[in-house]
Write an enzyme that holds these catalytic residues in place. Structure first.
Site, PDB file in Angstrom:
ATOM      1  N   ASP A 247     -20.467  13.398   7.423  1.00 24.17           N
ATOM      2  CA  ASP A 247     -20.862  14.694   6.893  1.00 24.17           C
ATOM      3  C   ASP A 247     -20.774  15.679   8.064  1.00 24.17           C
ATOM      4  O   ASP A 247     -20.625  15.295   9.225  1.00 24.17           O
ATOM      5  CB  ASP A 247     -22.257  14.662   6.263  1.00 24.17           C
ATOM      6  CG  ASP A 247     -22.435  15.812   5.258  1.00 24.17           C
ATOM      7  OD1 ASP A 247     -21.641  16.775   5.293  1.00 24.17           O
ATOM      8  OD2 ASP A 247     -23.367  15.754   4.432  1.00 24.17           O
TER       9      ASP A 247
HETATM   10  C1  NOJ Z   1     -22.504  19.296   4.113  1.00 26.73           C
HETATM   11  C2  NOJ Z   1     -22.764  18.649   2.794  1.00 26.73           C
HETATM   12  O1  NOJ Z   1     -23.836  17.737   2.896  1.00 26.73           O
HETATM   13  C3  NOJ Z   1     -21.557  17.932   2.244  1.00 26.73           C
HETATM   14  O2  NOJ Z   1     -21.848  17.453   0.962  1.00 26.73           O
HETATM   15  C4  NOJ Z   1     -20.377  18.848   2.227  1.00 26.73           C
HETATM   16  O3  NOJ Z   1     -19.261  18.193   1.651  1.00 26.73           O
HETATM   17  C5  NOJ Z   1     -20.088  19.269   3.656  1.00 26.73           C
HETATM   18  N1  NOJ Z   1     -21.244  19.994   4.168  1.00 26.73           N
HETATM   19  C6  NOJ Z   1     -18.844  20.127   3.780  1.00 26.73           C
HETATM   20  O4  NOJ Z   1     -19.056  21.386   3.304  1.00 26.73           O
END
Ligand code: NOJ
Length: 743
Positions: A295
């Site tokens: 993430d």
């Molecule tokens: C953080 C989020 O938790 C995740 O779900 C997302 O895909 C990413 N940011 C990218 O934006």
């Protein structure tokens, strides 16, 4: 010895305007052998630096169609030219993705195309209901279709990878991201996971209109303590395997191209650094061959977790644990090469990660044509009108009728004046939701607009705002409760309520009250909404409350006093039309809650499939440990939802009262405190029944359905008595029993 245990299974029967059969998991990706040969031959030609490059993801925060201005971005541009980047996120438009790809293809040695990822969560331009709402449709075909449409619109804008579906089980309405998942049940979420993967990826990832999907967040993210986003997760093996992992296993079996790990830690180990989850289970036991993206920044975040002392150590822990690609974390870029050269990380681990990335790129067809997802003709051929129709279809299927006393709904032709009141009544933005991708702000059909179109000329529709939501500016920044004293709009609202035959109140949450980082300690109606509702109720009791929200709300007062309640979530582009379809009886509501609605926030986390305590009562409804000041069960339980038609359930007929397990596994019954949930969903069917029509619904139960992850650390069934429940929701059920015999 047969240790007779008592289990319960839940089967939910749903009714709606069409019939679908449950989808079969399908292996989406083909010709693997061929791809493997290609992957190996490319890998053999790569330098260590180029290999590490494949494991790096950049955020495209600068204008890729012109030269980068900031130093940081200049450096990124140089690295793209050298082919030291595996993928980018947030680069939008066929023009921008083509330019970025060209930078790489025309300058780098190996010419390995990049993937372009984006958070396409519930639609790209055409916005569908937020996932929690869409799951309330229980219509897997419709959910697959909305993912397919989202994929087409993404491809039209240069995207070939979505960070969706989010399949985190979430049982705490305080958690802001509950709107992004499919609720509290592992079985239902697993079915949705498969439907979404099929929708995005189709049967062939190399198709021109399909994109790679991501199963996220692996794992346990939705179980954050106290519902606070990113918070610590305390999860035992039993809960991990029986509740959290099944949807991920289903997605892996369905051939999902990528996984994303999660920000949280479990028992002291951040998921990004969790070898057991990523290597032993996902890549080992499940034999899944895609790649894991971290993430955003979750690799260096292991420093804040207190697990790594610096970025270098974070990179070492992450790669060893099986995190293949570093999303904008800078840790792999800074240290991975050095870690290999100094002997701290075996190059074989890098090779494995790179092979996983290349495999997906081959399957996407990027090696055949690096620009295939930057094709302007795709946009030219899209029928946005057809997409809108699909959005309206699934939006109305997602609406859950919670209460309909006095049969106020469907609206009768005799009704000639309606007051439409509330901060969300004419709001064209909240229904678009937080994860709106490229859905335009203020582009939804508002409830007022939908009602006006459906009501026609003969009905007088009066509108008043009444109050604002009482929260700060709509923005990606944290909304704060600021306006809780301005009652100036009450007067007009009361006036139109008095002079109208009935009132439609549209209340709930702003788009940005749910989503990432949007946890709340209060889940009632924010600002003065509740007060406004009570005031209106004093002058006109014929109220239909339409709720627009992304999480279960605390609506006990309304459920006691307001005759009719419609849960309409954040339904996307066609919201108002879909709601009007239900209000005016053009569509018979069929949605059912995928998540329990509490009586009070203090009951959270709340879910129907709890386990028995050591002090269960013989009455099924009091088996949960409970509070002394509030009912122990949900206000509206999992699976709840009314229709304009009444359904009766006959007696269950089981073909046998005993069942022999298939096969010859010797089972020793665990003499432990392993307990099973009071009820667990095992199947559902959607039925379309005409008035007066009855049909026999059949479900087949086999031994596999009775298995769970036991204290023997395997999936197995146990002999004993099973109780089968069939009903329209998780509370109002008929039951019958049978025995599973194992020798
Ligand atoms: C953080 C989020 O938790 C995740 O779900 C997302 O895909 C990413 N940011 C990218 O934006």
């Amino acid at each position: 010895m047969t240790n007779m245990k008592k289990y319960t299974l839940l089967i939910i029967v749903l009714f709606y305007g069409g019939f679908i059969a449950l989808g079969q998991n399908s292996k989406i990706l083909s010709s693997v052998k061929n791809v493997e040969t290609k992957v190996d031959s490319v890998l053999a030609l790569m330098t260590l630096e180029e290999k590490v490059g494949q494991l790096i993801q950049y955020n495209g925060s600068w204008d890729l169609t012109g030269p980068a201005s900031e130093l940081d971005n200049k450096q990124k541009e140089e690295n793209i030219k050298k082919g030291l980047v595996g993928s980018m996120l947030n680069v939008l438009s066929v023009k921008a993705t083509k330019e970025a790809q060209k930078l790489l293809m025309e300058n780098s040695r190996m010419k390995i195309p990049m993937m372009f990822g984006y958070d396409v969560i519930h639609g790209y331009k055409t916005i569908f209901p937020v996932p929690l709402g869409e799951t309330a449709s229980w219509d897997l075909e419709a959910m697959e279709n909305s993912a397919r449409i989202a994929a087409i619109e993404s491809v039209a804008d240069g995207i070939n990878w979505t960070f969706s579906p989010m399949i985190d089980i979430s049982r705490d309405a305080r958690w802001g991201r509950i709107m992004e998942g499919s609720g509290e049940d592992p079985y239902l979420t697993s079915m949705v996971a498969v439907a979404k993967v099929k929708g995005y990826q189709g049967n062939d990832l190399s198709g021109d209109l399909t994109i790679a999907a991501t199963a996220k967040h692996f794992a346990g993210y939705g179980m954050a303590e106290a519902g606070r986003d990113y918070n610590t997760v305390n999860l035992g093996d039993n809960e991990l395997h029986n509740t959290v992992l099944p949807p991920f296993k289903a997605a892996a079996d369905a051939g999902v191209a990528t996984f994303m790990n999660s920000f949280n830690e479990i028992d002291g180990i951040p998921s990004t650094g969790n070898k057991h989850l990523q290597r032993d289970i996902l890549k080992g036991d499940w034999n899944w061959d895609g790649f894991v993206v971290s993430d955003w920044g979750s690799i260096p975040e292991m420093i804040s977790h207190g697990v790594a002392k610096d970025k270098k150590q974070a990179a070492e822990i992450a790669i060893k644990a099986g995190s293949d690609m570093d999303m904008e974390g800078g840790a792999y870029e800074a240290s991975l090469q050095e870690l290999v050269l100094e002997g701290s990380v075996d190059e074989k681990l890098i090779d494995d990660a790179v092979k996983r990335v290349l495999r997906v790129k081959f399957k996407l067809g990027l090696f055949d044509d690096p620009y295939k997802y930057s094709n302007p003709e795709v946009a030219a051929n899209i029928s946005y009108e057809d997409h809108k129709k699909a959005a309206r279809d699934v939006a109305r299927k997602s609406i859950v009728l919670l209460k309909n006393e006095n049969n106020l709904l469907p609206l009768k032709p005799e009704v000639k004046s309606i007051a439409v009141i509330g901060p969300l009544a004419n709001d064209k933005d909240s229904p678009i939701g937080n994860w709106r991708a490229q859905g335009e702000a203020n582009s939804a059909v508002s409830v007022l607009e939908g009602i006006k179109t459906a009501a026609g000329k003969d009905v007088k529709v009066n509108y008043a705002l009444g109050t604002t939501l009482g929260i700060g500016e709509r923005s990606f920044l944290m909304p704060l409760e600021i306006n809780t004293t301005d009652r100036s709009g009450f007067k007009e609202a009361l006036e139109i309520a008095k002079k109208s035959e009935l009132v439609i109140m549209v209340l709930g949450e702003d788009a940005f009250q749910t989503g990432e980082g949007r946890s709340q300690s209060k889940i009632g109606l924010a600002g003065l909404q509740q007060e406004l509702l009570k005031e209106i109720y004093k002058v006109n009791k014929n109220i239909i409350l339409v709720l627009i929200n992304g999480r279960p709300l605390e609506i006990s007062w309304s459920s006691e006093n307001i005759p009719t309640i419609v849960e309409a979530w954040q339904l996307g582009s066609e919201s108002g039309n879909a709601i009007a379809d239900v209000l005016f009886g053009k569509y018979n509501p069929s949605g059912k809650l995928p998540v329990s609605f509490p009586r009070t926030v203090g009951q959270e986390p709340l879910y129907y499939n709890q386990k028995n305590t050591g002090r269960p009562s013989s009455d099924l409804h009091v088996t949960y440990s409970h509070y002394t000041d509030v009912g122990k069960d949900a206000l509206f339980p999992f699976g709840f939802g009314l229709s304009y038609t009444q359904f009766e359930y006959g007696e269950i007929d089981l073909s046998a009262s005993e069942m022999n397990a298939d096969g010859n596994i010797e089972v020793s019954i665990p003499v432990t405190n392993t307990t099973r949930p009071v009820k667990e969903l095992k199947g559902f069917q959607l039925l379309d029944l005409n008035p007066g029509e009855s049909r026999i619904v059949k479900f087949v139960i086999d031994e596999k359905m009775l298995q769970f992850y036991t204290s023997n650390k395997i999936w197995e069934s146990e002999a004993g008595e099973f109780e089968v429940f069939v009903g329209g929701n998780s509370r109002d059920v008929k039951s019958a029993a049978f025995n599973l015999i194992k020798n």
